[in-house]
Design a protein around this motif. Structure first.
Motif, PDB file in Angstrom:
ATOM      1  N   THR A 128       6.915 -28.648  32.030  1.00 29.05           N
ATOM      2  CA  THR A 128       6.778 -28.629  33.485  1.00 29.05           C
ATOM      3  C   THR A 128       5.740 -29.665  33.901  1.00 29.05           C
ATOM      4  O   THR A 128       4.988 -30.182  33.073  1.00 29.05           O
ATOM      5  CB  THR A 128       6.331 -27.249  33.993  1.00 29.05           C
ATOM      6  N   ALA A 129       5.695 -29.944  35.206  1.00 29.03           N
ATOM      7  CA  ALA A 129       4.732 -30.922  35.715  1.00 29.03           C
ATOM      8  C   ALA A 129       3.302 -30.470  35.438  1.00 29.03           C
ATOM      9  O   ALA A 129       2.420 -31.289  35.163  1.00 29.03           O
ATOM     10  CB  ALA A 129       4.946 -31.129  37.214  1.00 29.03           C
ATOM     11  N   VAL A 202       5.069 -33.175  43.777  1.00 25.08           N
ATOM     12  CA  VAL A 202       5.809 -32.169  43.017  1.00 25.08           C
ATOM     13  C   VAL A 202       4.893 -30.975  42.801  1.00 25.08           C
ATOM     14  O   VAL A 202       3.669 -31.083  42.927  1.00 25.08           O
ATOM     15  CB  VAL A 202       6.296 -32.710  41.658  1.00 25.08           C
ATOM     16  N   SER A 203       5.491 -29.841  42.475  1.00 24.50           N
ATOM     17  CA  SER A 203       4.693 -28.646  42.199  1.00 24.50           C
ATOM     18  C   SER A 203       4.449 -28.517  40.701  1.00 24.50           C
ATOM     19  O   SER A 203       5.092 -29.192  39.896  1.00 24.50           O
ATOM     20  CB  SER A 203       5.414 -27.397  42.715  1.00 24.50           C
ATOM     21  N   THR A 204       3.529 -27.646  40.345  1.00 28.41           N
ATOM     22  CA  THR A 204       3.197 -27.469  38.925  1.00 28.41           C
ATOM     23  C   THR A 204       4.374 -26.929  38.122  1.00 28.41           C
ATOM     24  O   THR A 204       4.434 -27.120  36.905  1.00 28.41           O
ATOM     25  CB  THR A 204       2.019 -26.493  38.776  1.00 28.41           C
ATOM     26  N   SER A 205       5.326 -26.275  38.783  1.00 28.75           N
ATOM     27  CA  SER A 205       6.465 -25.688  38.070  1.00 28.75           C
ATOM     28  C   SER A 205       7.679 -26.608  38.002  1.00 28.75           C
ATOM     29  O   SER A 205       8.689 -26.260  37.386  1.00 28.75           O
ATOM     30  CB  SER A 205       6.879 -24.373  38.742  1.00 28.75           C
ATOM     31  N   THR A 206       7.603 -27.782  38.609  1.00 27.84           N
ATOM     32  CA  THR A 206       8.730 -28.715  38.604  1.00 27.84           C
ATOM     33  C   THR A 206       9.021 -29.175  37.177  1.00 27.84           C
ATOM     34  O   THR A 206       8.095 -29.492  36.416  1.00 27.84           O
ATOM     35  CB  THR A 206       8.425 -29.951  39.479  1.00 27.84           C
ATOM     36  N   ASP A 207      10.285 -29.212  36.800  1.00 23.21           N
ATOM     37  CA  ASP A 207      10.674 -29.637  35.461  1.00 23.21           C
ATOM     38  C   ASP A 207      10.256 -31.088  35.228  1.00 23.21           C
ATOM     39  O   ASP A 207      10.381 -31.929  36.112  1.00 23.21           O
ATOM     40  CB  ASP A 207      12.184 -29.504  35.288  1.00 23.21           C
ATOM     41  N   GLN A 208       9.762 -31.383  34.025  1.00 19.92           N
ATOM     42  CA  GLN A 208       9.249 -32.718  33.738  1.00 19.92           C
ATOM     43  C   GLN A 208      10.313 -33.804  33.850  1.00 19.92           C
ATOM     44  O   GLN A 208      10.015 -34.940  34.241  1.00 19.92           O
ATOM     45  CB  GLN A 208       8.615 -32.760  32.349  1.00 19.92           C
ATOM     46  N   GLU A 210      12.787 -33.818  35.989  1.00 24.24           N
ATOM     47  CA  GLU A 210      12.952 -34.051  37.425  1.00 24.24           C
ATOM     48  C   GLU A 210      11.837 -34.950  37.949  1.00 24.24           C
ATOM     49  O   GLU A 210      12.076 -35.835  38.778  1.00 24.24           O
ATOM     50  CB  GLU A 210      12.943 -32.700  38.154  1.00 24.24           C
ATOM     51  N   VAL A 211      10.616 -34.732  37.461  1.00 19.27           N
ATOM     52  CA  VAL A 211       9.477 -35.576  37.852  1.00 19.27           C
ATOM     53  C   VAL A 211       9.712 -37.016  37.398  1.00 19.27           C
ATOM     54  O   VAL A 211       9.486 -37.966  38.153  1.00 19.27           O
ATOM     55  CB  VAL A 211       8.172 -35.035  37.251  1.00 19.27           C
ATOM     56  N   VAL A 225       0.507 -33.704  41.759  1.00 20.67           N
ATOM     57  CA  VAL A 225       1.010 -32.371  41.441  1.00 20.67           C
ATOM     58  C   VAL A 225       0.169 -31.358  42.210  1.00 20.67           C
ATOM     59  O   VAL A 225      -1.063 -31.380  42.128  1.00 20.67           O
ATOM     60  CB  VAL A 225       0.916 -32.087  39.927  1.00 20.67           C
TER      61      VAL A 225
END
Length: 463
Positions: A128-129, A202-208, A210-211, A225
């Motif tokens: 995750t991000a 992006v949020s801390t839970s965003t998939d890496q 996707e980032v 983030v």
């Protein structure tokens, strides 16, 4: 190559003093190029002789598996020194690969500030991000002048300072500012008037992944983030994003070769090259057995139509054409699917649309190829290419059978080239390694059955 040979000669002759002197004067990138080609034992010796600054630079740019092995070869004091010098995000990636007891020892030895940063990242889910981000960034207040902001930037010796982040007193992200804009602005200008308020984040839970795709698509140097309160907690840079995309692409390629298990693509590759024969068999043979069974079933289809083959010998000439064209289309479609899924161009929401489009493409290509190959079959049959010539009507019927079977098998191959890897992926089965054997088996059996079924029906009067 000259430096590598020189280093190898000095290692062989155990001339440690001369080797240490050469490494002291060598360029860091040259050392990195050489050390990546050495074996594990040689890496450890050379690395221990490097000056502190050089060793940290080299270590940061090594593969995680090499870092893990080097840490194991160093004294606790030296290992702690190296890990403490890494950026928090790089440190977490390495600690994830180390045994739990070693990780605990390394964390306990860090300074309280670095330990807090590391624990923050390790508290987020893997991939995750939050786990990927670097908590070191420059934070500014909107009320600062350019002169005051520059003073703060100079005091923050972070590696990533080309993008600056403006927050309120609670840490909530209000805007971003490039270092270039800051340097060119009037010294008395207010940061709040210079910052850009439209923020891509992006949020801390965003998939890496996707980032990574976001950074690539928007051509960004870094992305902030934020947590659930919209407070900035870290940044992800473009070099991290490229590492992710490269890692995923490499993993997909290795999976395609039959590397179905392992913690990651590096471990998978090492297992295939250095692992036991049994471990290699265990990974690759199951998928090859699928192809073997499919081949045996395809052979049984030929046996079923033995009478047709004996009566119409020229029909055998087009068996490779039907099988190969279906195989080529299936491989193309599965490769397109895997690449599209990896890059985010194929999504669950539009899966039906993707399958319909690929089926249509397979049908259109099948029609074109079927017409061409049908005409070839008509011509060969008419002139008696294999045996006595057939009548014009029978030659036309053979051409029709060849053409229609190609339309069927190419349409089918295009469809299952998307469907099979998708179904495997949704069921957590390694679709990259299993797709080709399954597609090959299905299209061979159905393709041959369709071809000889059509030949038997259309030319039944010749049997």
């Amino acid at each position: 190559m000259e430096m590598k040979n020189l280093i190898l000669d000095l290692l062989e002759n155990k001339d440690i003093n001369a080797l240490k002197k050469i490494l002291l004067d060598a360029n860091n990138n040259d050392i990195l190029d050489v050390i990546q080609t050495l074996d594990e034992h040689e890496k450890a010796i050379v690395f221990r002789l490097l000056p502190k600054d050089s060793s940290l630079h080299v270590f940061e740019h090594l593969e995680t598996s090499d870092q893990e092995k080097l840490i194991g070869s160093l004294t606790d004091e030296r290992a702690i020194e190296i890990i403490g010098g890494l950026d928090p995000d790089d440190r977490v990636r390495l600690l994830d690969e180390l045994p739990t007891e070693v990780t605990k020892k390394m964390l306990a030895a860090l300074s309280s500030e670095e330990r807090a940063k590391t624990n923050l990242l390790m508290g987020y889910e893997a991939e995750t991000a939050g786990r990927l981000m670097n908590p070191n960034f420059v934070r500014l207040k909107a009320s600062l002048t350019v002169t005051e902001a520059l003073g703060k930037v100079k005091r923050k010796a972070f590696e990533t300072i080309y993008i600056l982040y403006v927050t309120d007193d609670r840490g909530k992200l209000e805007g971003v500012l490039s270092l270039r804009t800051l340097l060119l602005a009037d010294p008395e200008a207010i940061i709040g008037n210079l910052m850009v308020k439209e923020i891509i984040k992006v949020s801390t839970s965003t998939d890496q992944e996707e980032v990574a795709r976001l950074l690539q698509k928007r051509d960004l140097l870094a992305v902030p983030v934020v947590d659930k309160n919209e407070c900035i907690v870290g940044i992800i840079t473009v070099d991290d994003a490229m590492d992710i995309l490269e890692q995923e692409a490499t993993e997909d390629i290795l999976n395609k070769a039959g590397l179905a298990k392992g913690r990651g693509e590096i471990h998978r590759s090492e297992n295939m090259i250095k692992g036991s024969i049994w471990s290699v068999w265990r990974i690759r043979l199951p998928f090859l057995v699928i192809t073997l069974v499919g081949g045996l079933l395809a052979g049984s289809v030929l046996g079923f139509f033995e009478e047709t083959l004996e009566a119409i010998i020229i029909a055998a000439m087009f068996i490779p054409v039907v099988m190969d064209m279906g195989g080529n289309v299936g491989v193309q479609s599965s490769t397109i699917f895997q690449r599209g899924a990896l890059l985010g161009h194929i999504t669950d929401k539009k899966m039906k649309k993707h399958i319909t489009r690929e089926t249509t493409i397979g049908l259109s290509m099948g029609i074109v190829v079927g017409i061409v190959c049908g005409l070839v079959a008509f011509g060969f049959a008419s002139i008696g290419f294999m045996g006595d010539g057939m009548s014009t009507a029978d030659s036309a019927l053979l051409g029709l059978a060849v053409g229609l079977s190609l339309v069927i098998v190419m349409t089918l191959a295009a469809t299952i080239g998307f469907v099979i890897p998708y179904v495997l992926m949704k069921n957590n089965i390694d679709q990259a390694a299993a797709t080709d054997p399954i597609i090959t088996s299905i299209k061979d059996i159905i393709g041959l059955f369709a071809y000889f079924g059509l030949v038997t029906i259309l030319l039944s009067h010749l049997l």
